[in-house]
Every structure is written in structure tokens, then in C-alpha cells.
Design an enzyme around this catalytic site. Structure first.
Site, PDB file in Angstrom:
ATOM      1  N   ASP A  97      83.040  46.097  33.833  1.00  0.00           N
ATOM      2  CA  ASP A  97      83.287  44.652  33.810  1.00  0.00           C
ATOM      3  C   ASP A  97      83.194  44.126  32.375  1.00  0.00           C
ATOM      4  OD1 ASP A  97      83.781  42.134  34.785  1.00  0.00           O
ATOM      5  OD2 ASP A  97      81.734  41.781  35.478  1.00  0.00           O
ATOM      6  N   GLY A 100      87.799  40.917  29.981  1.00  0.00           N
ATOM      7  CA  GLY A 100      88.281  39.560  29.685  1.00  0.00           C
ATOM      8  C   GLY A 100      87.384  38.858  28.679  1.00  0.00           C
ATOM      9  N   GLU A 136      89.846  42.540  45.674  1.00  0.00           N
ATOM     10  CA  GLU A 136      89.814  41.141  45.246  1.00  0.00           C
ATOM     11  C   GLU A 136      90.665  40.919  43.983  1.00  0.00           C
ATOM     12  OE1 GLU A 136      87.031  42.936  46.149  1.00  0.00           O
ATOM     13  OE2 GLU A 136      86.885  41.944  48.097  1.00  0.00           O
ATOM     14  N   ASN A 137      90.872  41.976  43.207  1.00  0.00           N
ATOM     15  CA  ASN A 137      91.670  41.837  41.973  1.00  0.00           C
ATOM     16  C   ASN A 137      93.132  41.479  42.246  1.00  0.00           C
ATOM     17  OD1 ASN A 137      89.890  44.419  40.087  1.00  0.00           O
ATOM     18  ND2 ASN A 137      89.588  42.200  40.097  1.00  0.00           N
ATOM     19  N   SER A 162      79.422  43.638  43.874  1.00  0.00           N
ATOM     20  CA  SER A 162      80.845  43.316  44.017  1.00  0.00           C
ATOM     21  C   SER A 162      81.643  44.221  44.964  1.00  0.00           C
ATOM     22  CB  SER A 162      81.516  43.327  42.633  1.00  0.00           C
ATOM     23  OG  SER A 162      80.907  42.373  41.806  1.00  0.00           O
ATOM     24  N   GLU A 199      70.199  54.628  41.827  1.00  0.00           N
ATOM     25  CA  GLU A 199      69.521  53.926  40.728  1.00  0.00           C
ATOM     26  C   GLU A 199      70.537  53.042  39.999  1.00  0.00           C
ATOM     27  OE1 GLU A 199      66.270  54.044  39.980  1.00  0.00           O
ATOM     28  OE2 GLU A 199      65.973  55.405  41.678  1.00  0.00           O
TER      29      GLU A 199
END
Ligand code: FPP
Length: 247
Positions: free
Chosen positions: A18, A21, A65-66, A194, A205
Site C-alpha cells: 500500500d 498513490g 475493491e480496486n 483489507s 504475525e
């Protein structure tokens, strides 16, 4: 120099990549440039995983979701994915890396599906490491598909509802042939999972870092593995029980 213990490596590392952007915004570039730089991190992390002796690496490259993102961004991501697969094939073959995907890949553009098919086919016999890309992947959708698979098997009389247990569910998930992740890394400082591998990360972990994905490179990856090696994994047992077992 990193001090990684080769005896205690995580067998399976999963990563939520992530921050492409935000990296681009910080540099006043467009988002696409952020994804391009992110692809360089993908290369470095795959290479480092193989060098280190990780057996399974799963990267969250495109979520269900993308699909909500602007069309131009989706198009650029698909193009990048295709050129990544084409560009890395040689290295996958040289380094004995098997490629696979998890997710509803039937939703991807036809040309990308074709590149995936070729990459799967050409790397199928490789045994050094398995690189899985989660594409059009969502964990809840995976569970829906899994429940449907098992319901059909019950309907066909192959199994009875009483036969359904954790093992059977595991064998119907997209990740059927994979061990559960030992370590889940998330970049860019968000404390969320997510919709990624929800069933599979029950005892995994977590390593969450503020570093943005395009800046997550070899050094910090090795630090994450070192950090993992310092953790005590109890799987619900007590420390004393674990010590007894080791004796
Ligand atoms: C998150 O950044 C990243 C993605 C949407 C997917 C990951 C894609 C890559 C690393 C690029 C290429 C992938 C491969 C396999 C070659 P974001 O856009 O959500 O970042 P933001 O939250 O800062 O906006």
C-alpha cells in the site's frame, strides 16, 4: 548486515502493498508513476525472498475493491502487470520460481489473462519458491466461492454436512495448496487487513510499517523478517507449554 536465522525463516510471507498513490503525491507525480515505482519494489522483494530462502510469497496486487478505481488507473495497473509478467519470466525461470494467482482472474482483461496463462504454464515445474499474485482478490468473495464449492459437493452426495471441518474448508479455498502465511507485512501505516486472506491469517504475525510501498526495499524487508524471528508464536498455548515441547 542482517542477522537472519536461516533455521527460523517464515515459510510463507504475504504482503499488502500500500502507498503507491501517497508516494506519488509526496513527489508531485501522478498516481501511475507511483504504481510504476511500486513495481520496482515488487521486483526487489521477489528477488530478496528467493535469495533469503522464503518458499511462498503472496502479494496483494489488485483487490476486488480496486475495480472501483478510475478506469485510466485500472488500465495502467493492468498494463503494468502484463509488462511485469513478461519482463520477469526469464528471471522466474532462472531462479526456479513458480508463478500462480489467487482471485477471480476471469474478470481481468483477456490479454492479461493470456499472459497469466503463459506464465503459469512456463513456470509450473519450478520448485524454489512460489510467487502468488492476488488479483481481483477479496477474502470474503473467496469464502463465498468456497461455500458454493462445498454446497455443490454436498448436493452431489460426495460429502455430508458433518464432513465439513477446517481442513475441508482449507482445501476448497483458492489457497488450497498453500501453507498459511507466517508473516503478513502491510506498508504505509494503515492498521487494516483489507479483505486479504482473512481465514488464512488466523495465527499470522503482523508487521506494519509507515514506509510507503515504493520505498519498501530489501533492507526493511530483511528487518521485517528479523522482527518476525524475535516473536514467540504460541498458537493459543502458553510460553511454558512451548518450552516443554522444545525440551
Ligand atoms: C496500493 O497503492 C497498491 C495497489 C493498488 C496495488 C499494488 C500494485 C503495484 C505494486 C503495482 C504493480 C504490481 C505488480 C505486481 C507489477 P495505492 O494506490 O492504494 O496507494 P495509496 O493508498 O497511497 O493511494
Amino acid at each position: 548486515m542482517s542477522s537472519i536465522d536461516p533455521e527460523k525463516l517464515p515459510k510463507h510471507v504475504a504482503i499488502i502493498m500500500d502507498g503507491n498513490g501517497r508516494w506519488a503525491k509526496k513527489k508531485a507525480f501522478n498516481r501511475i508513476r507511483g504504481h510504476e515505482e511500486g513495481a520496482k519494489s515488487v521486483r526487489e522483494i521477489v528477488r530478496t525472498s528467493r535469495e533469503t530462502g522464503i518458499r511462498w510469497l503472496t502479494l496483494y496486487a489488485f483487490s476486488e475493491e480496486n475495480w472501483k478505481r478510475p478506469a485510466y488507473e485500472i488500465k495502467a495497473l493492468m498494463k503494468l502487470l502484463k509488462s511485469y509478467l513478461k519482463g520477469e519470466l526469464e528471471e522466474m525461470l532462472e531462479n526456479n520460481i513458480r508463478f500462480q494467482t489467487i482471485g477471480r482472474t476471469g474478470k481481468l482483461p483477456k490479454d492479461v489473462q493470456e499472459t497469466i496463462r503463459q506464465t503459469l504454464e512456463k513456470t509450473a515445474g519450478n520448485k524454489g519458491m512460489t510467487l502468488s499474485l492476488a488479483l481481483s482478490y477479496g477474502s470474503r468473495q473467496e469464502m463465498v466461492d468456497t461455500v458454493k464449492t462445498l454446497a455443490r459437493r454436498v448436493q452431489a452426495g460426495e460429502i455430508s454436512p458433518e464432513d465439513i471441518n477446517e481442513k475441508l474448508i482449507g482445501s476448497a479455498l483458492y489457497t488450497a495448496d498453500m501453507p498459511d502465511p507466517d508473516l503478513l507485512i502491510r506498508t504505509s501505516g494503515e492498521y487494516r487487513v483489507s479483505n486479504f486472506l482473512l481465514w488464512q491469517i488466523a495465527y499470522t504475525e503482523l508487521y506494519i510499517t509507515p514506509t510507503l510501498w515504493p520505498e519498501f526495499r530489501k533492507e526493511e524487508y530483511l528487518t521485517a523478517i528479523e522482527e518476525y524471528q524475535k516473536r514467540e508464536r504460541r498458537f493459543g498455548a502458553t510460553s511454558d507449554q512451548l518450552a516443554d515441547k522444545e525440551r
